[in-house]
Enzyme design. Structure first.
Site, short mmCIF file in Angstrom:
data_model
loop_
_atom_site.label_atom_id
_atom_site.label_comp_id
_atom_site.label_asym_id
_atom_site.label_seq_id
_atom_site.Cartn_x
_atom_site.Cartn_y
_atom_site.Cartn_z
N GLU A 119 0.83 -1.22 0.00
CA GLU A 119 0.00 0.00 0.00
C GLU A 119 0.86 1.27 0.00
OE1 GLU A 119 -2.94 -0.46 -0.62
OE2 GLU A 119 -3.67 -2.29 0.35
N HIS A 144 -7.10 -2.97 9.83
CA HIS A 144 -8.36 -3.66 9.53
C HIS A 144 -9.21 -3.67 10.82
CE1 HIS A 144 -6.19 -6.08 6.10
NE2 HIS A 144 -6.22 -4.78 5.86
P1 13P Z 1 0.92 -5.46 3.10
O1 13P Z 1 1.28 -6.77 3.78
O2 13P Z 1 1.50 -5.38 1.72
O3 13P Z 1 1.26 -4.28 3.97
O4 13P Z 1 -0.64 -5.45 2.89
C1 13P Z 1 -1.53 -5.58 3.96
C2 13P Z 1 -2.81 -4.87 3.76
O5 13P Z 1 -3.48 -4.54 4.72
C3 13P Z 1 -3.26 -4.54 2.39
O6 13P Z 1 -4.30 -3.63 2.40
ZN ZN Z 2 -5.44 -3.70 4.28
#
Ligand code: 13P
Ligand code: ZN
Length: 277
Positions: A119, A144
């Protein structure tokens, strides 16, 4: 010594260890979910890391001329927040943007050959927008967060309505995020498009929700940014609790009460949400 009290010799690595652990323990960052980028001052990096020793150069898919010669510590892609505290050198990296803004140089970390979060576009583009607004800005954090995510299934996604609902869930929400919340449509993560859409919202507020995915927060310190997301997540948790309560809602915080609160705390609620005079 408990795992959460492990110390690293570099203070900004320590901060990342602590916050990733807290986020994981709160259930916001399962597996490799979530990512953080933290803008560092050249002098604080120089104190602990040899900035002339470039380990690797990684090209960027999007140029970031506004961030030339800037230093960041960033979580690695695919890395578990749970593991940062155990092995920071493998799960985090310190990077610098090259002179032409087309690549990043790895100065520390990513020791198993990994690279920054997928990201990175959303992070860098959001940093650019927030720095225009606030010279003290330093942190972009993605999580999340469970109840925020749940709420995007059951609440409409109009950002004004969503903001108002959150403000009404806990008395002090309005004081913590008077600029409200931005919401973008569902978009495939890790793309330049989601990065651009997120950064566009960051022009006006420090919180952006990705429906059915998570939340982005921006702030001047790790603590402040964590606190922003924590406050939204708490409000979302109250929303989910009261909406599944059989007895239904008996009383709410009124618009007039929110306006009274804003007046006393000296904050300006973003226009178009509170109608009461
Ligand atoms: P990354 O492991 O690349 O940071 O991705 C995790 C994530 O939350 C993607 O939205
Ligand atoms: Zn994510």
């Amino acid at each position: 010594m408990g795992i959460t009290t492990m110390q690293h010799r570099i203070p900004f690595v320590n901060e990342m260890m602590e916050v990733t652990r807290n986020m994981w323990e709160l259930g916001w960052d399962e597996r490799n979910g979530g990512n953080i980028s933290y803008l560092l001052k050249k002098n604080e990096v120089k104190e602990y890391i040899d900035i002339k020793d470039v380990k690797r150069t990684i090209p960027l898919e999007f140029p970031v001329r506004e961030l030339v010669d800037k230093y960041f510590i960033v979580t690695g892609t695919g890395k578990y927040f749970k593991n940062v505290v155990v092995n920071p050198e493998k799960n985090l990296g310190v990077i610098r943007i090259t002179e032409d803004g087309n690549a990043i140089e790895v100065l520390w970390g990513y020791e198993d050959g990994s690279r920054p979060t997928s990201e990175l576009a959303a992070h860098f583009m959001s940093h650019i927008e927030r720095l225009k607004k606030d010279p003290e800005h330093r942190v972009i954090m993605h999580a999340h967060a469970t109840n925020v995510l749940a709420m995007t299934f059951v609440h409409d996604l109009d950002e004004k309505n969503f903001t108002k609902t959150l403000w009404q869930m806990c008395t002090e929400c309005l004081v913590v995020f008077p600029d409200g919340i931005g919401i973008i449509p569902w978009i495939v993560p890790g793309t330049n498009e989601i990065g651009q859409r997120t950064a566009n919202k960051m022009k006006d507020c420090r919180l952006v929700i990705w429906p059915q995915h998570g939340i982005f927060g921006a702030g001047s310190t790790i603590d402040e940014t964590f606190g922003l997301i924590e406050t939204v997540e708490k409000a979302a948790q109250i929303y989910m609790l009261i909406n599944s309560h059989q007895g239904g809602i008996k009383q709410i915080i009124t618009e007039q009460q929110l306006l009274d609160l804003a007046k006393v705390f000296g904050v300006n609620p973003v226009d178009g949400i509170l109608n009461a005079k």
